[in-house]
Write a protein that holds these residues in place. Sequence first.
Motif, PDB file in Angstrom:
ATOM      1  N   SER A  12       0.757  -1.225   0.003  1.00  0.00           N
ATOM      2  CA  SER A  12      -0.058   0.168  -0.189  1.00  0.00           C
ATOM      3  C   SER A  12       1.283   1.132   0.102  1.00  0.00           C
ATOM      4  O   SER A  12       1.780   1.717   1.240  1.00  0.00           O
ATOM      5  N   LEU A  13       1.039   2.320  -1.031  1.00  0.00           N
ATOM      6  CA  LEU A  13       1.413   3.556  -0.978  1.00  0.00           C
ATOM      7  C   LEU A  13       2.799   3.191  -0.929  1.00  0.00           C
ATOM      8  O   LEU A  13       3.445   3.542  -0.451  1.00  0.00           O
ATOM      9  N   ASN A  14       3.021   2.641  -2.219  1.00  0.00           N
ATOM     10  CA  ASN A  14       4.225   2.272  -1.839  1.00  0.00           C
ATOM     11  C   ASN A  14       5.352   1.599  -0.927  1.00  0.00           C
ATOM     12  O   ASN A  14       6.551   1.447  -1.376  1.00  0.00           O
ATOM     13  N   ILE A  15       4.529   0.979   0.076  1.00  0.00           N
ATOM     14  CA  ILE A  15       5.192   0.128   1.391  1.00  0.00           C
ATOM     15  C   ILE A  15       4.807  -0.471   0.957  1.00  0.00           C
ATOM     16  O   ILE A  15       3.711  -1.509   1.315  1.00  0.00           O
TER      17      ILE A  15
ATOM     18  N   ALA B 133      10.878  -1.664  -3.706  1.00  0.00           N
ATOM     19  CA  ALA B 133      10.713  -1.864  -5.045  1.00  0.00           C
ATOM     20  C   ALA B 133      10.675  -0.370  -5.660  1.00  0.00           C
ATOM     21  O   ALA B 133      10.921   0.163  -6.130  1.00  0.00           O
ATOM     22  N   TYR B 134      10.022  -0.194  -4.699  1.00  0.00           N
ATOM     23  CA  TYR B 134       9.468   1.515  -4.342  1.00  0.00           C
ATOM     24  C   TYR B 134      11.390   2.093  -5.158  1.00  0.00           C
ATOM     25  O   TYR B 134      11.049   2.597  -5.210  1.00  0.00           O
TER      26      TYR B 134
ATOM     27  N   LEU C 251      10.256   8.908  -0.303  1.00  0.00           N
ATOM     28  CA  LEU C 251      10.845   7.653   0.492  1.00  0.00           C
ATOM     29  C   LEU C 251      11.667   8.348   2.339  1.00  0.00           C
ATOM     30  O   LEU C 251      11.140   7.694   2.789  1.00  0.00           O
ATOM     31  N   THR C 252      11.249   9.446   2.175  1.00  0.00           N
ATOM     32  CA  THR C 252      12.495   9.912   3.040  1.00  0.00           C
ATOM     33  C   THR C 252      11.601  10.714   3.893  1.00  0.00           C
ATOM     34  O   THR C 252      10.971   9.824   5.155  1.00  0.00           O
TER      35      THR C 252
END
Length: 122
Positions: free
Chosen positions: A50-53, A68-69, A119-120
């Motif tokens: 979800s949400l690149n997590i 993966a992101y 990402l940060t």
Amino acid sequence: MRRWGEEELIVGVYMDDLIITRARAEDIDGFKHEMAAHFKMSDLDALSYSLNIEVRQGKQSISLGQRAYVEKLLERGGIAECKPCATPMEERLKLSKHSTIAKVDATCYRSIIGGLCYLTHT
């Protein structure tokens, strides 16, 4: 808010997705059943992404990751195959106004920087 047992359910909402968590699976199932009685919905079972997590759930733990992101960001930046180095730029580089190198796509650059900011913060 309806209470389920002694603890409340935690429901995360993003657009049209709900992430539901609770210590007892029976409480989650009851909540899903009640929601399905009022809304058209589908159950995607245990959360995995979800949400690149990335979410990995074990019996006693949950771990989150963004490998993966990060790999997608590196690929978009054209540096997926690069090796790490102490100074990520050419040494003793002389810059000139009259460079013949193709200009950088500003939209792509901003997108990658936005991805690094996301990402940060996550």
